[in-house]
Design a protein around this motif. Structure first.
Motif, short mmCIF file in Angstrom:
data_model
loop_
_atom_site.label_atom_id
_atom_site.label_comp_id
_atom_site.label_asym_id
_atom_site.label_seq_id
_atom_site.Cartn_x
_atom_site.Cartn_y
_atom_site.Cartn_z
N VAL A 61 -6.48 1.73 -4.70
CA VAL A 61 -5.60 1.33 -3.95
C VAL A 61 -6.04 1.67 -2.38
N ARG A 62 -6.23 2.88 -2.25
CA ARG A 62 -6.90 3.22 -0.98
C ARG A 62 -8.16 2.53 -0.34
N ASP A 63 -8.99 2.13 -1.47
CA ASP A 63 -10.03 1.46 -0.86
C ASP A 63 -9.86 0.07 -0.60
N ALA A 64 -8.88 -0.38 -1.48
CA ALA A 64 -8.61 -1.90 -1.09
C ALA A 64 -7.87 -2.13 0.17
N TYR A 65 -6.90 -1.08 0.46
CA TYR A 65 -6.18 -1.48 1.75
C TYR A 65 -7.20 -1.13 2.86
N GLU A 66 -8.13 -0.26 2.98
CA GLU A 66 -9.02 0.04 3.92
C GLU A 66 -9.91 -1.33 4.15
N GLU A 67 -10.33 -1.96 3.17
CA GLU A 67 -11.12 -3.12 3.04
C GLU A 67 -10.35 -4.21 3.80
N ILE A 68 -9.04 -4.24 3.29
CA ILE A 68 -8.30 -5.32 3.87
C ILE A 68 -7.83 -5.08 5.44
N PHE A 80 0.88 -1.20 0.02
CA PHE A 80 0.04 0.01 -0.13
C PHE A 80 0.88 1.20 -0.05
N ARG A 81 1.85 1.12 0.78
CA ARG A 81 2.75 2.45 0.82
C ARG A 81 3.23 2.53 -0.33
N ARG A 82 3.93 1.74 -1.19
CA ARG A 82 4.63 1.97 -2.41
C ARG A 82 3.59 2.35 -3.49
N LEU A 83 2.34 1.81 -3.48
CA LEU A 83 1.56 2.21 -4.69
C LEU A 83 0.70 3.69 -4.36
#
Length: 273
Positions: free
Chosen positions: A260-267, A230-233
């Motif tokens: 990317v932000r939404d995916a990370y928050e869901e995970i 997430f940080r890299r993307l």
């Protein structure tokens, strides 16, 4: 009034009557009552189990909760081996306590499993209640309990057990990281494959495969790998780095950054990060 207090007062009065003095009768009656009351306090049963068990009252024979209590024809030994029942209770208590103290709604969910899924009767539920009380007071050995269940249960029942433990972990809110770690530990100890565990988790948490793909990962990625990706993307796609873009190019970068932000928050939500 306790039985010791009553008996003590009666003995004191009888001795006073034998002496014959009114003052002796009164004094000895009082002294006997005090001594009896002290006896009651010293031999009183311990207080009831934590408030968490308030919705799981004794159903048949309160004394049945003793570890070596005999089991009648319709009790635990007919429905499941007593050792297996203890091991199941241990797993449920450890998952329930993973995010803090065991709560009443969690105990109600545990009872539902034994009563509705395993079809335990009143005496067996008394036995379960006793074991829950024991393990809430003194934490069990999670690995030993899981090993006993792995040995005693066929594969289908072990999957159903992990499914029930997921239901328990979610009864008081979103899955916490500590709960996820305990569930993974139990799943491994039950001999369930990673694919089996992911399939069970997906039933309760949803299929997050698309979210992992958005980060360029698989669902087996570690927490550290998820955060690093997430940080890299996020750094690569941040709008400040693409301020020079216009039109569709700018829209595509903005869309990808939000994905990317939404995916990370869901995970994060699913993993309790």
């Amino acid at each position: 009034m306790g039985s010791g207090k009553v008996l003590g007062a009666m003995i004191g009065l009888m001795v006073g009557l034998l002496i014959g003095s009114p003052w002796a009768i009164i004094l000895l009656g009082v002294v006997g009552g005090v001594v009896g009351h002290r006896f009651d306090e010293m031999n009183a049963l311990p207080a009831e189990s934590p408030d968490a068990l308030a919705d799981f009252p004794p159903l048949a024979h309160p004394g049945f909760s003793a570890p070596n209590a005999p089991l009648d024809a319709r009790s635990v030994e007919e429905e499941a081996d007593a050792h297996l029942t203890r091991s199941l209770c241990a797993l449920f208590v450890e998952v329930a306590r993973a995010d803090g103290e065991v709560r009443r709604e969690e105990v109600k969910e545990i009872r539902r499993y034994f009563e509705e899924v395993l079809k335990y009767g009143p005496d067996s539920l008394d036995f379960v209640r006793g074991r829950l009380k024991d393990f809430i007071a003194v934490p069990p050995d999670l690995d030993d309990a899981a090993a006993a269940c792995q040995e005693a249960l066929p594969s289908l029942e072990r999957r159903r057990l992990l499914d029930a433990l997921y239901e328990l972990s979610l009864v008081d809110g979103a899955l916490q990281r500590s709960e996820r770690e305990v569930l993974a530990r139990v799943g491994d100890a039950l001999g369930l494959s990673a694919d089996e565990q992911r399939a069970i988790a997906a039933l309760h948490l949803g299929d997050a495969s698309a979210h992992y793909e958005a980060l360029g990962l698989s669902s087996g990625a570690t927490d550290s790998e998820v955060k690093s990706a997430f940080r890299r993307l996020a750094a690569e796609l941040h709008p400040d780095k693409h301020a020079h873009l216009k039109g569709e190019d700018a829209d595509e970068v903005a869309r990808r950054f939000q994905e990317v932000r939404d995916a990370y928050e869901e995970i994060r939500r699913l993993r309790g990060l």
